[in-house]
Design a protein around this motif. Sequence first.
Motif, mmCIF file in Angstrom:
data_model
loop_
_atom_site.group_PDB
_atom_site.id
_atom_site.type_symbol
_atom_site.label_atom_id
_atom_site.label_comp_id
_atom_site.label_asym_id
_atom_site.label_seq_id
_atom_site.Cartn_x
_atom_site.Cartn_y
_atom_site.Cartn_z
ATOM 1 N N UNK A 1 0.839 -1.176 0.000
ATOM 2 C CA UNK A 1 0.000 0.000 0.000
ATOM 3 C C UNK A 1 0.890 1.247 0.000
ATOM 4 N N UNK A 2 0.631 2.138 -0.884
ATOM 5 C CA UNK A 2 1.399 3.377 -0.952
ATOM 6 C C UNK A 2 1.066 4.264 0.243
ATOM 7 N N UNK A 3 2.105 4.887 0.787
ATOM 8 C CA UNK A 3 1.889 5.767 1.932
ATOM 9 C C UNK A 3 3.011 6.798 2.034
ATOM 10 N N UNK A 4 2.763 7.797 2.836
ATOM 11 C CA UNK A 4 3.753 8.825 3.152
ATOM 12 C C UNK A 4 4.299 8.533 4.532
ATOM 13 N N UNK A 5 5.601 8.623 4.696
ATOM 14 C CA UNK A 5 6.244 8.526 6.005
ATOM 15 C C UNK A 5 6.814 9.912 6.324
ATOM 16 N N UNK A 6 6.473 10.427 7.480
ATOM 17 C CA UNK A 6 6.894 11.774 7.857
ATOM 18 C C UNK A 6 7.754 11.697 9.113
ATOM 19 N N UNK A 7 8.940 12.266 9.018
ATOM 20 C CA UNK A 7 9.910 12.264 10.114
ATOM 21 C C UNK A 7 10.056 13.696 10.636
ATOM 22 N N UNK A 8 9.862 13.855 11.944
ATOM 23 C CA UNK A 8 9.976 15.175 12.554
ATOM 24 C C UNK A 8 11.011 15.103 13.673
ATOM 25 N N UNK A 9 12.094 15.880 13.568
ATOM 26 C CA UNK A 9 13.091 15.894 14.645
ATOM 27 C C UNK A 9 12.497 16.468 15.935
ATOM 28 N N UNK A 10 12.937 15.920 17.068
ATOM 29 C CA UNK A 10 12.475 16.396 18.372
ATOM 30 C C UNK A 10 13.676 16.704 19.262
ATOM 31 N N UNK A 11 13.418 17.516 20.274
ATOM 32 C CA UNK A 11 14.484 17.885 21.218
ATOM 33 C C UNK A 11 13.852 18.140 22.578
ATOM 34 N N UNK A 12 14.419 17.538 23.609
ATOM 35 C CA UNK A 12 13.923 17.792 24.958
ATOM 36 C C UNK A 12 14.555 19.069 25.495
ATOM 37 N N UNK A 13 13.780 19.864 26.221
ATOM 38 C CA UNK A 13 14.343 21.087 26.800
ATOM 39 C C UNK A 13 15.223 20.758 28.006
ATOM 40 N N UNK A 14 16.037 21.702 28.401
ATOM 41 C CA UNK A 14 16.851 21.516 29.596
ATOM 42 C C UNK A 14 18.331 21.658 29.348
ATOM 43 N N UNK A 15 19.105 21.462 30.426
ATOM 44 C CA UNK A 15 20.554 21.618 30.368
ATOM 45 C C UNK A 15 21.227 20.518 29.545
ATOM 46 N N UNK A 16 20.642 19.331 29.550
ATOM 47 C CA UNK A 16 21.198 18.217 28.778
ATOM 48 C C UNK A 16 20.122 17.697 27.821
ATOM 49 N N UNK A 17 19.874 18.467 26.760
ATOM 50 C CA UNK A 17 18.800 18.074 25.847
ATOM 51 C C UNK A 17 19.117 16.786 25.095
#
Length: 73
Positions: free
Chosen positions: A1-17
């Motif tokens: 089945x054809x589909x779109x895969x979407x990748x979104x970078x994430x980052x945790x806040x704080x002193x050691x993200x």
Amino acid sequence: MAHWAVKIPTRTPGDQPRTGVQWFTYPASRFPHRGDVVEKVREDVATEDAVRHRCGAVADVNAIQVVWHDALM
């Protein structure tokens, strides 16, 4: 089945993200155009479920990567 895969970078806040990614997939039958997928993922990434899934990390919606998959499943 054809589909779109979407990748979104994430980052945790704080002193050691920490960095990571959050993935979304959308069927091509429902979202035939890339622009439709980008619009939908911008909505979905802000939902309560998506935020909870990434444990509160901030999603960088300006760095969205959309990939088309035309694979048999």
